[in-house]
Design an enzyme around this catalytic site. Sequence first.
Site, PDB file in Angstrom:
ATOM      1  N   TYR A  83      46.344  27.951  97.459  1.00  0.00           N
ATOM      2  CA  TYR A  83      45.291  27.873  96.430  1.00  0.00           C
ATOM      3  C   TYR A  83      45.428  26.649  95.527  1.00  0.00           C
ATOM      4  O   TYR A  83      44.689  26.536  94.544  1.00  0.00           O
ATOM      5  CB  TYR A  83      45.355  29.098  95.486  1.00  0.00           C
ATOM      6  CG  TYR A  83      45.519  30.432  96.147  1.00  0.00           C
ATOM      7  CD1 TYR A  83      44.512  30.961  96.952  1.00  0.00           C
ATOM      8  CD2 TYR A  83      46.675  31.186  95.948  1.00  0.00           C
ATOM      9  CE1 TYR A  83      44.668  32.215  97.546  1.00  0.00           C
ATOM     10  CE2 TYR A  83      46.829  32.428  96.530  1.00  0.00           C
ATOM     11  CZ  TYR A  83      45.825  32.932  97.331  1.00  0.00           C
ATOM     12  OH  TYR A  83      45.982  34.157  97.911  1.00  0.00           O
ATOM     13  N   GLY A 118      42.485  41.918  87.933  1.00  0.00           N
ATOM     14  CA  GLY A 118      42.051  40.525  87.895  1.00  0.00           C
ATOM     15  C   GLY A 118      42.389  39.753  86.637  1.00  0.00           C
ATOM     16  O   GLY A 118      42.070  38.569  86.537  1.00  0.00           O
ATOM     17  N   GLY A 143      47.345  43.891  88.740  1.00  0.00           N
ATOM     18  CA  GLY A 143      48.568  43.657  89.514  1.00  0.00           C
ATOM     19  C   GLY A 143      49.323  42.505  88.886  1.00  0.00           C
ATOM     20  O   GLY A 143      50.358  42.669  88.234  1.00  0.00           O
ATOM     21  N   GLU A 172      43.087  48.471  87.142  1.00  0.00           N
ATOM     22  CA  GLU A 172      44.161  48.348  88.135  1.00  0.00           C
ATOM     23  C   GLU A 172      44.679  46.910  88.232  1.00  0.00           C
ATOM     24  O   GLU A 172      44.502  46.264  89.249  1.00  0.00           O
ATOM     25  CB  GLU A 172      43.708  48.881  89.500  1.00  0.00           C
ATOM     26  CG  GLU A 172      42.401  48.295  89.977  1.00  0.00           C
ATOM     27  CD  GLU A 172      41.860  48.918  91.262  1.00  0.00           C
ATOM     28  OE1 GLU A 172      42.199  50.060  91.581  1.00  0.00           O
ATOM     29  OE2 GLU A 172      41.081  48.226  91.919  1.00  0.00           O
ATOM     30  N   CYS A 224      58.017  22.259 107.492  1.00  0.00           N
ATOM     31  CA  CYS A 224      57.496  21.084 108.200  1.00  0.00           C
ATOM     32  C   CYS A 224      56.006  20.930 107.979  1.00  0.00           C
ATOM     33  O   CYS A 224      55.204  21.067 108.912  1.00  0.00           O
ATOM     34  CB  CYS A 224      57.807  21.202 109.675  1.00  0.00           C
ATOM     35  SG  CYS A 224      59.514  20.839 109.981  1.00  0.00           S
TER      36      CYS A 224
HETATM   37  N1  LLP Z   1      42.148  45.777  92.706  1.00  0.00           N
HETATM   38  C1  LLP Z   1      41.668  45.289  93.849  1.00  0.00           C
HETATM   39  C2  LLP Z   1      40.687  46.068  94.586  1.00  0.00           C
HETATM   40  C3  LLP Z   1      42.096  44.055  94.327  1.00  0.00           C
HETATM   41  O1  LLP Z   1      41.596  43.576  95.457  1.00  0.00           O
HETATM   42  C4  LLP Z   1      43.062  43.332  93.593  1.00  0.00           C
HETATM   43  C5  LLP Z   1      43.543  42.040  94.081  1.00  0.00           C
HETATM   44  C6  LLP Z   1      43.553  43.882  92.409  1.00  0.00           C
HETATM   45  C7  LLP Z   1      43.075  45.106  91.976  1.00  0.00           C
HETATM   46  C8  LLP Z   1      44.593  43.207  91.569  1.00  0.00           C
HETATM   47  O2  LLP Z   1      44.208  41.943  91.140  1.00  0.00           O
HETATM   48  P1  LLP Z   1      45.141  41.189  90.076  1.00  0.00           P
HETATM   49  O3  LLP Z   1      45.164  42.022  88.820  1.00  0.00           O
HETATM   50  O4  LLP Z   1      46.505  41.091  90.657  1.00  0.00           O
HETATM   51  O5  LLP Z   1      44.508  39.870  89.885  1.00  0.00           O
HETATM   52  N2  LLP Z   1      46.911  36.439  96.679  1.00  0.00           N
HETATM   53  C9  LLP Z   1      46.074  36.045  95.567  1.00  0.00           C
HETATM   54  C10 LLP Z   1      45.537  37.227  94.823  1.00  0.00           C
HETATM   55  C11 LLP Z   1      44.737  38.165  95.689  1.00  0.00           C
HETATM   56  C12 LLP Z   1      44.239  39.356  94.930  1.00  0.00           C
HETATM   57  C13 LLP Z   1      43.625  40.342  95.834  1.00  0.00           C
HETATM   58  N3  LLP Z   1      43.143  41.509  95.196  1.00  0.00           N
HETATM   59  C14 LLP Z   1      46.877  35.139  94.639  1.00  0.00           C
HETATM   60  O6  LLP Z   1      48.045  34.888  94.903  1.00  0.00           O
HETATM   61  O7  LLP Z   1      46.338  34.641  93.648  1.00  0.00           O
END
Ligand code: LLP
Length: 445
Positions: A329, A243, A287, A285, A356
């Site tokens: 978003y 996150g 991403g 974790e 479109c």
């Molecule tokens: N761990 C879990 C259990 C998650 O559900 C997520 C993201 C992450 C880790 C990684 O989160 P990050 O570090 O990437 O923020 N499509 C949305 C983001 C959805 C994230 C869903 N879960 C966007 O484009 O902002």
Amino acid sequence: MTNKKVNNHLMIDGCDTIELVRKYGTPLYVISQKKIEYKCKEIRNEFLAKYDNTKALYASKAFLTMSMCKIIEKEGLGLDVVSGGELYTALRADFPREKILFHGNNKSYEELYMAIENKIGRIVVDNLYELELIEKISNKLDEKINILYRVTPGINSDTHKYIITGQKDSKFGIPLEKSVLFHAVEKAIESKRVKLKGFHFHLGSQLFDNSYYIKATDIVINLMRELKERLGYVTKELNTGGGYGISHIKDDNKVSLKYFIKPLMERINQKINEYNLSMPQVMIEPGRWIIAEAGITLYTIGNIKKISGVRTYIAVDGGMTDNLRSSLYGAKYNGDIANKIDDKKVNLVTVAGKCCESGDILIEDLMVPNINPGDILAIYNTGAYNFSMANNYNRNLRPSVVLVKNGKAQIMVERQTYEDLLIGEKLPGIVNCKECSPSKIKGVL
Ligand code: LLP
């Protein structure tokens, strides 16, 4: 993202973006390997090397290909997957199975079967229905599996409402009501098939405030204390989710990994000592934090529409099909004209996609130099949740992905073709009707 400029062209990881466009066409996702490596190094330095008994996983939903699995493996991180498709990709890339962790609020029987049969490292169990499925499958396969329970700590974080996950009213995880959670833990302790290693929480995505992590940690460590006192259960692992927010535009609030990690680890240590518990293995974790800034997307500008006294639209050859985040978003991005990178910016424009939908706008206000159709627009920091959320709306083709490093470019994913769009299509119920052969269609890419 700091990209050098050469001959008035934008460069990325030693590659001239205009050369990339000549070779691979547009729209084009470009991913810098060096940037991913740099981020992973920061995780090693600021987290893994600084604190004992820690683990970092890459949340692959942000961007996943087989070669990304290889990069993550080389960088020494584990992999968080969230579907059969992500798991399959990781297995096909021969990612070390014990380093795979499987998330999801409604994993199917088949997905869990694949996970257990392939002996992956951890399943993060979201609910008791899932536990039943796991028991059934493990009995059938005569396997045992390590699990974590995902809990919802009841924290409302400050981000887009679609990507908050730690609040009480969430579809994810086991609520922190004692009757529910204690029952779940007892069930896992009794089970001969699962080994409950600990707990997981994930508060949301694109967060810029470390206090949410502290609050959630307090809540979950208090839970660990109660479980020890009441059931004698010792928590061995604590996964604190991902996150961490990143800057999509220059004036975004920029925060470092250390900003999240240091207070988090200090608080975990403090609370563990205060309650006289044993220190669990701590996992993170992220991403987006690893991959977002490693990516840019290149587009060719087509029509330029000036509405006097209103605005100027510049239309590009992609849009919500390759970057859904702006329309879904309202995400903000920044960009530059890649072939006029040093020209003075004199015009305010709105970047429109080609779908479109009036809502298919990639950037609302962008300052650009004098431009013409055929110029190349680069949008920055598109590495996360762009390719992974790409779609074929309007039957647009998913762009290719090119990996660049030290001036070398290689295809990571081929651009789709029109034939790819027809994969799996049949002509049901239509008698004596033949498809038109591709060779009869003229002018196809
Ligand atoms: N761990 C879990 C259990 C998650 O559900 C997520 C993201 C992450 C880790 C990684 O989160 P990050 O570090 O990437 O923020 N499509 C949305 C983001 C959805 C994230 C869903 N879960 C966007 O484009 O902002």
